[in-house]
Design an enzyme around this catalytic site. Structure first.
Site, PDB file in Angstrom:
ATOM      1  CG  ASP A  94     -14.349  -7.409   6.827  1.00  0.00           C
ATOM      2  OD1 ASP A  94     -13.904  -6.352   6.827  1.00  0.00           O
ATOM      3  OD2 ASP A  94     -14.004  -8.320   7.311  1.00  0.00           O
ATOM      4  CD  GLU A 159      -8.961  -5.841   9.976  1.00  0.00           C
ATOM      5  OE1 GLU A 159      -7.742  -5.886  10.495  1.00  0.00           O
ATOM      6  OE2 GLU A 159     -10.047  -5.942  10.600  1.00  0.00           O
TER       7      GLU A 159
HETATM    8 ZN   LIG Z   1     -10.963  -2.643  11.734  1.00  0.00          ZN
END
Ligand SMILES: [Zn+2]
Length: 470
Positions: A94, A159
């Site tokens: 992501d 993340e």
């Molecule tokens: Zn990263």
């Protein structure tokens, strides 16, 4: 620059597939996998599917796109190197949102190569690094038909969002994730594009302080001098948390801080780092922080306490003569080994309750946290990574302590009991999270060779030594 994997067949494969590799890298960057924005959920899914298809194509087994409470986790493994160590490879697919869009020189999801740089959102953080991990594995399997170590790939899609579904996923799947080490490619090189291994990341404790006086604001003429002012009280509390020398005054705050050894201080001192140039780059009149420690020590090896937001009372134009009913602050501490976010929060709460004036109600609420991470420089897996970097980039790596956090690292350490090697290749100034993010294509290309070398170095480790260190 040397770019040797010490394997001519792999070098040949990498030479022959260079154009195809860059096309594939761009293809991955074109999918706008912004995890924080709900309208991009389908793009996150599409990215996970793309990666899963790639893993299968290059010969990875047991590939699955697994549902979590957030975006999917992509898993795959190759476990036929009998007796050899097993590594978990972690990257995230992501990316951060792209606004402000007008500051981009080219559209963030239309990757272009300009002067040896790949320009796009995610080019460095972290799709570029994920992609180079795939390419290293592909090259070894294509050239040799087998890997020197066992690998388990875990690629996550949350993340960059505040959700942390991977934590739950790791806890659920702990049994099937047996490994010797986790290798994370999500960090970067040091100033001057020096190869670097990040050996520590700071943890975090986040809290809010609420100070309540009355139900409604009071007239400062009628009540001033008679009741306490929550904003003044909050200011006194905050002022008591940290001294003018930057030292945090919460009793017990430093109890678990592991001090740097003389050797570790010398390592930090030896890094090519100019404090004055750093100050000028930030654009502040003077640097600040705990006295007695260098900038690199304060950034990576010492804890902090910062007010992140503070509000209360009248904030409009002109004047309003009130005693505000309440005042609030959000604050966070960056933590270092072996501080525990729970203990730090309790120490903060106890101290604030202790110093809170009896004339107002004060409460402290915890908003989040994560543990710090440290992998020793002399861990066999860290040394293997250092040899791989030196063999491919032609320079021994420097060891750096990051001020920020990668929350999943603590999970690998705590949930799976694994040492974590932070082997990342982003160039300094890569503009991650900002407009015009870029990846140095030399770092990308050489990074592929480094990973190939890393697995060979890991395979050559003495099993007993590795077990003893874990
Ligand atoms: Zn990263």
């Amino acid at each position: 620059m040397t770019t040797t994997t010490a394997d001519p067949a792999i070098e040949r494969f990498l030479d022959e597939t260079r154009d195809r590799r860059l096309d594939s890298y761009k293809e991955l960057l074109r999918i706008p996998s912004i995890s924080a924005l709900p309208q991009h959920a389908a793009d996150c899914q599409a990215t996970a599917d793309w990666i899963a298809a790639e893993l299968e194509r290059i010969g990875i087994e047991n590939v699955s796109v697994e549902e979590t409470t957030g975006h999917p986790v992509v898993y795959g493994d190759w476990l036929h190197a009998e007796g050899a160590p097993t590594a978990i490879v972690y990257c995230h697919y992501d990316v951060q949102p792209v606004d402000p869009l007008e500051l981009w020189d080219s559209p963030p999801f239309e990757p272009v190569v300009v002067e040896g740089k790949m320009l796009a959102r995610g080019a460095a953080d972290d799709k570029g690094q994920l992609h180079l991990q795939l390419r290293a594995t592909e090259a070894i399997l294509a050239a040799r038909g087998k890997l020197p170590v066992n690998l388990r790939f875990i690629f996550e899609g949350d993340e960059e969002s505040s959700a942390a579904p991977l934590e739950g996923w790791l806890a659920t799947h702990r049994e099937r994730l047996a490994a010797d080490v986790a290798v994370i490619s999500d960090t970067g090189f040091f100033e001057g594009n020096l190869p670097a291994i990040t050996i520590s990341l700071r943890g975090m404790m986040y809290a809010q302080i609420d100070v309540i006086g009355t139900d409604v604001d009071l007239h400062s003429g009628g009540y001033g001098g008679v009741v306490d002012n929550p904003a003044n009280a909050l200011a006194r509390i905050i002022a008591a948390l940290k001294g003018p020398d930057g030292r945090i005054l919460i009793p017990g705050f430093y109890d678990d801080v592991v001090a740097l050894t003389d050797e570790e201080r010398a390592l930090l001192d030896a890094l090519p780092f100019d404090e004055e140039a750093h100050r000028a780059k930030i654009g502040v009149p003077a640097l600040a922080g705990e006295s007695g420690f260098s900038v690199l020590e304060r950034k990576g090896a010492r804890p902090t306490l910062d007010v992140n937001g503070i509000w209360g009372g009248f904030q409009g134009a002109g004047t309003k003569t009130i005693i505000p009913a309440h005042a609030h602050a959000k604050l966070s501490c960056r933590l270092v080994t072996a501080q525990d976010p729970d203990r730090v929060f309790e120490a903060l709460r106890a101290f604030v309750e202790d110093i809170a004036p009896p004339s107002v109600e004060v409460s402290v609420t915890r908003l989040g946290g994560g543990r710090p991470v440290l992998t020793p420089v002399d861990h066999p897996a860290t040394r293997a990574a250092a040899r791989a970097l030196e063999a491919t980039f032609g320079k021994a790596p420097v060891y750096i302590r990051e001020g920020g956090s990668i929350p999943v690292c603590a999970s690998f350490e705590e949930n799976l009991g694994l040492p974590v090697v932070l082997l990342g290749f982003s160039p300094p100034g890569d503009r991650a999270h900002a407009p015009n993010e870029w990846m140095d294509l030399q770092n990308y290309e050489t990074g592929i060779r480094t990973i190939v070398r890393m697995w060979d170095e890991l395979a050559a480790l003495d099993r007993a030594e590795l077990d003893a260190a874990s």
